[in-house]
Write a protein that holds these residues in place. Structure first.
Motif, mmCIF file in Angstrom:
data_model
loop_
_atom_site.group_PDB
_atom_site.id
_atom_site.type_symbol
_atom_site.label_atom_id
_atom_site.label_comp_id
_atom_site.label_asym_id
_atom_site.label_seq_id
_atom_site.Cartn_x
_atom_site.Cartn_y
_atom_site.Cartn_z
ATOM 1 N N ASP A 72 0.818 -1.224 0.000
ATOM 2 C CA ASP A 72 0.000 0.000 0.000
ATOM 3 C C ASP A 72 0.848 1.268 0.000
ATOM 4 O O ASP A 72 0.336 2.354 0.270
ATOM 5 C CB ASP A 72 -0.896 0.020 1.258
ATOM 6 C CG ASP A 72 -2.049 -0.968 1.183
ATOM 7 O OD1 ASP A 72 -2.527 -1.269 0.065
ATOM 8 O OD2 ASP A 72 -2.490 -1.443 2.248
ATOM 9 N N HIS A 117 -2.914 -7.532 -5.258
ATOM 10 C CA HIS A 117 -3.494 -7.610 -3.912
ATOM 11 C C HIS A 117 -4.935 -7.127 -3.818
ATOM 12 O O HIS A 117 -5.614 -7.383 -2.837
ATOM 13 C CB HIS A 117 -2.590 -6.917 -2.867
ATOM 14 C CG HIS A 117 -2.806 -5.449 -2.677
ATOM 15 N ND1 HIS A 117 -2.087 -4.490 -3.347
ATOM 16 C CD2 HIS A 117 -3.655 -4.759 -1.869
ATOM 17 C CE1 HIS A 117 -2.478 -3.289 -2.958
ATOM 18 N NE2 HIS A 117 -3.439 -3.427 -2.066
ATOM 19 N N ARG A 118 -5.422 -6.443 -4.866
ATOM 20 C CA ARG A 118 -6.823 -5.994 -4.826
ATOM 21 C C ARG A 118 -7.717 -6.835 -5.732
ATOM 22 O O ARG A 118 -8.894 -6.533 -5.901
ATOM 23 C CB ARG A 118 -6.898 -4.529 -5.251
ATOM 24 C CG ARG A 118 -6.111 -3.631 -4.327
ATOM 25 C CD ARG A 118 -6.090 -2.219 -4.842
ATOM 26 N NE ARG A 118 -7.350 -1.529 -4.612
ATOM 27 C CZ ARG A 118 -7.677 -0.378 -5.210
ATOM 28 N NH1 ARG A 118 -6.852 0.180 -6.084
ATOM 29 N NH2 ARG A 118 -8.817 0.209 -4.937
HETATM 30 FE FE LIG Z 1 -4.362 -1.956 -0.722
#
Ligand SMILES: [Fe+2]
Ligand SMILES: [Fe+2]
Length: 162
Positions: A72, A117-118
């Motif tokens: 992130d 990751h999404r």
């Molecule tokens: Fe994220």
């Protein structure tokens, strides 16, 4: 193991990493929804390792911790410029991984975890575990903003689960 974690710690100490963390912290100062903090990053790493252990899947710790620390890290660019943060994070991560001594092969694996990751996945592989760990790390049951959160209801962790 020592050397492995040394490279992971180099990510943490990297000036660009720290600068991005600070930018995210400023952007999220007033945020009522989930923030993107070192606690979240380490929760994702540890939950991924736990899931891998439970499901008897191979998970290289260095890859998991590096991807979790970085997944992130471009979040501020999503707030400021509308760039999807998995792409922004991968872009930032590439240079940091190189500076920290990761091989090209390992960097590629880490970058692909960041980029996916999404993307919803129930697959029994590291990408699937990493996606699930990112979601499981959020304590929706204790979140005062859960009714206003745009996560679909089925994604929210409304109870403590093990
Ligand atoms: Fe994220
Ligand atoms: Fe995350």
């Amino acid at each position: 193991m020592q050397e492995m974690m040394e490279r992971v710690n180099r990510i943490w100490r990297h000036p660009e990493y720290q600068s991005c963390l600070e930018k995210i912290r400023v952007c999220e100062k007033e945020r009522i929804f989930c923030r993107h903090t070192p606690e979240h990053f380490l929760d994702v790493a540890r939950i991924t390792c736990l899931l891998a252990y439970e499901e008897d899947l191979p998970a290289d710790r260095e890859t998991v911790y590096a991807a979790a620390l970085l997944h992130d890290i471009g979040r501020h660019l999503q707030y400021q410029q509308g760039i999807p943060h998995e792409q922004a994070s991968a872009r930032i991560a590439e240079g940091i991984l190189q500076d920290c001594g990761f091989t090209a092969e390992k960097s590629e694996e880490i970058l692909s975890l960041i980029l996916s990751h999404r993307t919803r996945s129930d697959r029994k592989d590291l990408k699937g575990l990493f996606y699930r760990a990112d979601k499981l790390s959020r304590n929706c049951f204790a979140c005062p903003a859960r009714e206003r959160c745009d996560w679909p209801e089925e994604k929210k962790n409304r109870n403590i689960i093990c």
